[in-house]
Design an enzyme around this catalytic site. Structure first.
Site, short mmCIF file in Angstrom:
data_model
loop_
_atom_site.label_atom_id
_atom_site.label_comp_id
_atom_site.label_asym_id
_atom_site.label_seq_id
_atom_site.Cartn_x
_atom_site.Cartn_y
_atom_site.Cartn_z
N GLY A 88 0.82 -1.20 0.00
CA GLY A 88 0.00 0.00 0.00
C GLY A 88 0.85 1.24 0.00
O GLY A 88 2.03 1.20 0.37
N GLY A 114 1.95 5.55 4.48
CA GLY A 114 1.03 6.21 5.39
C GLY A 114 -0.34 5.59 5.48
O GLY A 114 -1.22 6.10 6.16
N LYS A 153 0.47 0.36 7.20
CA LYS A 153 1.06 -0.97 7.10
C LYS A 153 1.79 -1.34 8.40
O LYS A 153 1.55 -2.40 8.97
CB LYS A 153 2.04 -1.03 5.92
CG LYS A 153 1.38 -0.78 4.58
CD LYS A 153 2.35 -0.89 3.43
CE LYS A 153 3.40 0.19 3.41
NZ LYS A 153 2.86 1.54 3.17
N HIS A 190 -5.84 35.67 -11.61
CA HIS A 190 -5.38 34.32 -11.93
C HIS A 190 -6.24 33.27 -11.21
O HIS A 190 -6.79 32.36 -11.84
CB HIS A 190 -3.91 34.19 -11.54
CG HIS A 190 -3.29 32.85 -11.79
ND1 HIS A 190 -2.33 32.65 -12.72
CD2 HIS A 190 -3.50 31.64 -11.21
CE1 HIS A 190 -1.97 31.37 -12.73
NE2 HIS A 190 -2.67 30.74 -11.81
N GLU A 191 -6.38 33.44 -9.91
CA GLU A 191 -7.14 32.46 -9.14
C GLU A 191 -8.62 32.51 -9.48
O GLU A 191 -9.28 31.47 -9.56
CB GLU A 191 -6.94 32.67 -7.63
CG GLU A 191 -5.51 32.45 -7.14
CD GLU A 191 -4.92 31.10 -7.52
OE1 GLU A 191 -5.69 30.12 -7.66
OE2 GLU A 191 -3.70 31.03 -7.73
P1 ADP Z 1 2.90 2.95 6.57
O1 ADP Z 1 3.70 1.97 7.33
O2 ADP Z 1 1.85 2.32 5.69
O3 ADP Z 1 3.69 3.96 5.83
P2 ADP Z 1 2.08 3.68 9.18
O4 ADP Z 1 1.51 2.41 9.65
O5 ADP Z 1 3.42 4.01 9.66
O6 ADP Z 1 2.04 3.79 7.61
O7 ADP Z 1 1.06 4.83 9.55
C1 ADP Z 1 1.48 6.04 10.07
C2 ADP Z 1 0.48 6.57 11.05
O8 ADP Z 1 -0.73 6.91 10.41
C3 ADP Z 1 0.09 5.56 12.10
O9 ADP Z 1 0.96 5.62 13.16
C4 ADP Z 1 -1.30 6.01 12.49
O10 ADP Z 1 -1.23 7.04 13.44
C5 ADP Z 1 -1.83 6.62 11.22
N1 ADP Z 1 -2.68 5.66 10.50
C6 ADP Z 1 -2.45 5.15 9.27
N2 ADP Z 1 -3.46 4.34 8.90
C7 ADP Z 1 -4.34 4.31 9.90
C8 ADP Z 1 -5.58 3.64 10.11
N3 ADP Z 1 -6.11 2.83 9.19
N4 ADP Z 1 -6.21 3.84 11.28
C9 ADP Z 1 -5.69 4.66 12.21
N5 ADP Z 1 -4.53 5.31 12.08
C10 ADP Z 1 -3.84 5.16 10.94
ZN ZN Z 2 -2.68 28.80 -11.24
#
Ligand code: ADP
Ligand code: ZN
Ligand code: MG
Length: 610
Positions: A205, A208, A211, A427-428
């Site tokens: 995935g 963030g 995983k 512009h905006e």
């Molecule tokens: P990855 O390993 O996929 O890059 P992480 O597991 O490190 O992402 O996620 C980073 C942070 O984002 C977690 O510590 C949590 O706080 C938040 N987060 C990500 N996904 C979720 C989820 N499904 N539910 C709750 N918190 C999440």
């Molecule tokens: Zn623009």
């Protein structure tokens, strides 16, 4: 070096304390007068002496009146010989109680040798401490091969443990991993019916999406230890280190089975073998081979499950993915609106948030945000609240933070001069107007001429719902919106500023993708053009292999130009037709710097999809 001087200081202190103790214990410090031989002879002749104690060359004399004194005699002669030499009468000698103390023992040697021994000891001490320092550094160097895996103990209290409750959304992934939890909890159940327990689970995935969090949750749910190591930690300067770390990691894991070994960023080691350049590649191959060997090595009863995470499953070596290794794949995707709301709820739990805040609304405003973005969003909102000395996080703080997370912090100090403000406003306003008028463009949420990040102003458009597929019509409208700023500037001022350069870049990129990747060109057959090749040492797509002829390249260029000029025509038409509306937005922008969705819709009416 600081460590060394500290040790040395301690050594010195110990030395002085010992020296002090020793001197206190020796009787020589007893109050005793020192005299010389001739005085002693005189005292013997006067019959004042009661006893003499001979110990080595030292004579301890006790007089009749009780006082004590010491005399140092010459080394070679014995006391009796000495007294005879001084012609002391033997009768007088007999009256004195002479005791000879044997001093050939340790004390004698210590005393004789102490002038040499003490500096020697000191010297040895210094050398010893220096050696220890060097050895410390050495043994740290030898630690390279040890894995840096951190064991997240399962002895955490239930409160600190990450469980599936902490992971919102990702329903299918959780269901899939529930199975893994079951394997870890009751392996017998599966072994008894002849089922092989899976060895590896690959979490796939975008960054963030949770995983790492999910892997931790599995160990929390199953109540087993969790060994966490990142793929990039395997890759070091020294060849062979990675492989030995893998060995060590699995060695540790086997000792505390059942457990989970979590390899984060698997793609750092698990890339296709033989595909890279340079020496570090051999190292990676060795590491990867070692992982494969270890995974094949444990038998059915070992009960270790390897969970790995990657955001690049496409670059992984095929050997990793075959059955018996990472054969289970769990895909985590960007959360949809319901999942985003659920994630926001999880992270809102430990923050004082005003009751009226509608998290659904926040979720609707944050398409494309990952779990990590959402967690960050609420954190930013809390920071903002604290900075304003408020006690509870309210909706304004959260909405403000959305923009901050999306576009970077506001740059209030970045003040535009009157002319720049005017150009930016037009512009905006152009972007906003065209976005509103075109049926397939996303509706406008906010227009602002306050700089954020690198942009002088911004128009925030958000889709009404999560989209997974995009159509050509949408892209064509998007192109027109991208070009609207540039076109407006030209139409109003007859000149163009640099403010449009980013828009043009995005437009060009989009047009290129339409034709080369999505097969959306009208004059070319629906096929892809160009094979993106990844150069591994940079880890980015930087090289494109051309798999089409020079002639086709010309057509592609023409098509891109055609798309862009069409988009500009569309934008120009709208701007000309709705100039009064445009002026209206500009006036508000110059006055208030920003227009929110509600106000925007008051002027233009709600956007309806035809
Ligand atoms: P990855 O390993 O996929 O890059 P992480 O597991 O490190 O992402 O996620 C980073 C942070 O984002 C977690 O510590 C949590 O706080 C938040 N987060 C990500 N996904 C979720 C989820 N499904 N539910 C709750 N918190 C999440
Ligand atoms: Zn623009
Ligand atoms: Mg991670």
């Amino acid at each position: 070096m600081r460590q060394f001087s500290k040790n040395f200081l301690i050594f010195l202190i110990i030395f002085f304390v010992l020296a002090g103790l020793a001197s206190m214990l020796t009787p020589s410090l007893e109050k005793q007068d020192k005299t010389d031989i001739s005085t002693l002879i005189a005292q013997i002749n006067n019959e004042e002496v009661e006893s003499i104690e001979v110990s080595g060359n030292k004579l301890t004399i006790k007089l009749n009146d009780g006082t004590k004194e010491t005399v140092q005699k010459e080394g070679a002669e014995s006391l009796t010989a000495l007294l005879k030499n001084y012609e002391v009468s033997s009768a007088k000698i007999q009256k004195i109680d002479i005791a000879v103390k044997d001093e050939s023992g340790l004390a004698f040697w210590l005393i004789t040798l102490s002038p040499i021994l003490i500096p020697l000891l000191l010297f040895i001490g210094i050398i010893y401490f220096m050696m220890r320092q060097v050895q410390g550094a050495n043994s740290r160097a030898m630690m390279f091969g040890k894995s840096k895996a951190r064991e997240v103990s399962n002895q955490l209290t239930t409160k600190e443990k990450t469980t599936f409750k902490d992971v919102a959304g990702v329903k299918e992934a959780k269901e899939e991993l529930d199975e893994v939890v079951d394997f870890l909890k009751n392996p017998k159940k599966f072994i008894n019916v002849g089922a092989k327990i899976p060895k590896g689970v690959l979490l796939v995935g975008p960054p963030g999406t949770g995983k790492t969090l999910l892997a931790k949750a599995v160990s929390g749910e199953a109540g087993v230890p969790f060994f966490n190591i990142s793929g990039s930690e395997f890759v070091e300067m020294f060849v062979g280190v990675g492989a030995s770390r893998v060995r060590d990691l699995f060695h540790k894991a086997k000792k505390s089975s059942p457990c989970i070994v979590f390899i984060d960023e698997l793609d750092a080691v698990g890339r296709q073998r033989g595909a890279g350049l340079g020496g570090s590649n051999d190292e990676r191959e060795q590491t990867l081979n070692q992982i494969l060997v270890e995974m094949d090595g444990f038998d059915v009863n070992t009960n270790i499950i390897v969970i790995a995470a990657t955001n690049r499953p496409d670059v992984l070596d095929a050997a990793l993915l075959r059955p018996g290794r990472f054969d289970r794949r769990v895909v985590l995707d960007f959360p949809d609106i319901a999942d985003r709301e659920a994630i926001l709820k999880v992270h809102a739990k430990n923050k004082p948030i005003v009751k009226e805040v509608d998290l659904r609304k926040i979720a609707a405003r944050t398409p494309g945000f990952t779990g990590a973005d959402l967690a960050n969003l609420l954190n930013e909102a809390a920071i903002l609240t604290a900075r304003k000395d408020k006690k509870q996080v309210d909706e304004t703080a959260i909405l403000e933070s959305i923009e901050k997370v999306m576009l970077g912090p506001e740059r209030k100090s970045h003040i535009l001069n009157e002319q720049e403000r005017k150009i930016t406003a037009y512009h905006e306003a152009g972007h906003a107007l065209v976005a509103h008028e075109l049926p397939n463009a996303d509706p406008v949420h906010k227009v602002s001429i306050v700089s954020r990040g690198r942009a002088a102003g911004y128009t925030l458009k958000l889709p009404t719902e999560d989209k997974h597929l995009h159509t050509r019509a949408e892209f064509i409208d998007d192109l027109a919106v991208f070009l609207a700023g540039h076109t407006t500037e030209k139409e109003i001022f007859g000149d163009i500023s640099t403010g449009a350069s980013n828009d043009l870049k995005q437009a060009t990129r989009l047009a290129r993708r339409l034709i080369m990747e999505y097969g959306m060109s009208e004059n070319l057959v629906p096929r892809t053009f160009g094979e993106k090749e990844e150069l591994i040492f940079l880890g980015r797509e930087i090289h494109e292999q051309r798999d089409y002829s020079e002639k086709v390249a010309e057509v592609i260029d023409e098509e891109i130009s055609h798309l862009i000029s069409e988009a500009r025509k569309t934008a120009l038409n709208i701007i000309k037709k709705k100039k009064t509306k445009l002026e209206e937005i500009v006036k508000i922008l110059l006055e208030k710097e920003a227009i929110e969705k509600d106000e925007f819709e008051k002027i233009f009416g709600k956007k309806t999809k035809e």
